[in-house]
Design a protein around this motif. Structure first.
Motif, short mmCIF file in Angstrom:
data_model
loop_
_atom_site.label_atom_id
_atom_site.label_comp_id
_atom_site.label_asym_id
_atom_site.label_seq_id
_atom_site.Cartn_x
_atom_site.Cartn_y
_atom_site.Cartn_z
N ALA A 29 43.13 36.80 34.31
CA ALA A 29 43.03 36.16 32.99
C ALA A 29 43.12 37.20 31.88
O ALA A 29 43.80 36.99 30.87
N LEU A 30 42.44 38.33 32.05
CA LEU A 30 42.47 39.39 31.05
C LEU A 30 43.88 39.95 30.91
O LEU A 30 44.38 40.15 29.80
N GLU A 31 44.54 40.19 32.04
CA GLU A 31 45.91 40.70 32.01
C GLU A 31 46.85 39.71 31.31
O GLU A 31 47.68 40.11 30.50
N ALA A 32 46.73 38.43 31.64
CA ALA A 32 47.59 37.40 31.04
C ALA A 32 47.41 37.33 29.53
O ALA A 32 48.34 36.99 28.80
N ALA A 33 46.19 37.66 29.07
CA ALA A 33 45.89 37.62 27.64
C ALA A 33 46.24 38.94 26.94
O ALA A 33 46.02 39.09 25.74
N GLY A 34 46.76 39.90 27.69
CA GLY A 34 47.15 41.17 27.11
C GLY A 34 46.00 42.15 26.89
O GLY A 34 46.14 43.12 26.16
N VAL A 35 44.85 41.90 27.55
CA VAL A 35 43.71 42.81 27.43
C VAL A 35 43.93 43.97 28.40
O VAL A 35 44.13 43.76 29.59
N ASN A 36 43.88 45.18 27.89
CA ASN A 36 44.09 46.37 28.71
C ASN A 36 42.80 46.70 29.46
O ASN A 36 41.80 47.05 28.86
N ILE A 37 42.83 46.57 30.78
CA ILE A 37 41.66 46.85 31.61
C ILE A 37 42.10 47.73 32.78
O ILE A 37 43.14 47.51 33.38
N HIS A 38 41.29 48.73 33.06
CA HIS A 38 41.60 49.67 34.13
C HIS A 38 41.26 49.03 35.48
O HIS A 38 40.22 48.39 35.62
N TYR A 39 42.12 49.20 36.48
CA TYR A 39 41.87 48.69 37.83
C TYR A 39 42.71 49.49 38.81
O TYR A 39 43.65 50.19 38.42
N HIS A 40 42.37 49.38 40.10
CA HIS A 40 43.17 50.01 41.15
C HIS A 40 43.42 49.03 42.29
O HIS A 40 44.55 48.67 42.55
N CYS A 41 42.37 48.61 42.98
CA CYS A 41 42.54 47.93 44.26
C CYS A 41 42.72 46.42 44.16
O CYS A 41 43.30 45.82 45.04
N ARG A 42 42.17 45.77 43.17
CA ARG A 42 42.21 44.32 42.99
C ARG A 42 41.43 43.56 44.07
O ARG A 42 41.60 42.37 44.23
N GLU A 43 40.58 44.25 44.82
CA GLU A 43 39.85 43.60 45.91
C GLU A 43 38.37 43.95 45.98
O GLU A 43 37.72 43.68 46.98
N GLY A 44 37.82 44.59 44.95
CA GLY A 44 36.40 44.89 44.93
C GLY A 44 35.97 46.14 45.67
O GLY A 44 34.79 46.36 45.89
N PHE A 45 36.94 46.97 46.05
CA PHE A 45 36.60 48.20 46.79
C PHE A 45 36.30 49.38 45.88
O PHE A 45 35.37 50.13 46.13
N CYS A 46 37.11 49.57 44.85
CA CYS A 46 37.04 50.82 44.09
C CYS A 46 36.06 50.81 42.92
O CYS A 46 35.51 51.84 42.56
N GLY A 47 35.87 49.67 42.29
CA GLY A 47 34.95 49.59 41.15
C GLY A 47 35.58 50.02 39.82
O GLY A 47 34.88 50.07 38.81
N ALA A 48 36.86 50.30 39.80
CA ALA A 48 37.51 50.77 38.57
C ALA A 48 37.46 49.74 37.44
O ALA A 48 37.42 50.11 36.27
N CYS A 49 37.42 48.46 37.76
CA CYS A 49 37.42 47.41 36.73
C CYS A 49 36.01 46.97 36.32
O CYS A 49 35.86 46.00 35.59
N ARG A 50 35.00 47.70 36.76
CA ARG A 50 33.60 47.37 36.44
C ARG A 50 33.47 47.00 34.96
O ARG A 50 33.90 47.73 34.08
N THR A 51 32.87 45.84 34.70
CA THR A 51 32.77 45.28 33.35
C THR A 51 31.36 44.74 33.13
O THR A 51 30.75 44.17 34.02
N LYS A 52 30.86 44.90 31.91
CA LYS A 52 29.52 44.42 31.58
C LYS A 52 29.53 42.91 31.37
O LYS A 52 30.34 42.39 30.59
N LEU A 53 28.64 42.21 32.06
CA LEU A 53 28.47 40.77 31.90
C LEU A 53 27.30 40.54 30.95
O LEU A 53 26.16 40.88 31.28
N ILE A 54 27.56 39.99 29.78
CA ILE A 54 26.53 39.77 28.78
C ILE A 54 25.92 38.38 28.94
O ILE A 54 24.70 38.22 28.88
#
Length: 90
Positions: A29-54
């Protein structure tokens, strides 16, 4: 989006509000909206996309293996269960 699909509101701090189908991962959803977010694995292994849930609650499609704090999510492997407020590292 058909009327059968449920749309979920995601408020991204410092970016704006996006709406996404409830079965789409938050990363997608973030990618489709053009939000630049860092990621690597797309499967929960690496943690690169770690984001704060408010605010809100997510459901994991795959159990994350990367370490996350209680107030963090891995957008690559979860979907929104209700409206969310998140802060993506920019």
């Amino acid at each position: 989006m058909s009327s059968d699909e449920k749309s979920v509101r995601i408020d991204v701090v410092d970016v704006g509000v996006i709406h996404t189908p409830s079965d789409k991962t938050i990363l997608s959803a973030l990618e489709a909206a053009g939000v630049n977010i860092h990621y690597h694995c797309r499967e929960g292994f690496c943690g690169a996309c770690r984001t704060k849930l408010i605010e809100g609650e997510v459901e994991y499609t795959t159990d994350p293996l990367a370490f996350i704090d209680d107030d963090e999510i891995l957008p690559c492997c979860c979907v929104a269960k209700c409206p969310l407020k998140i802060k993506v590292p920019l």
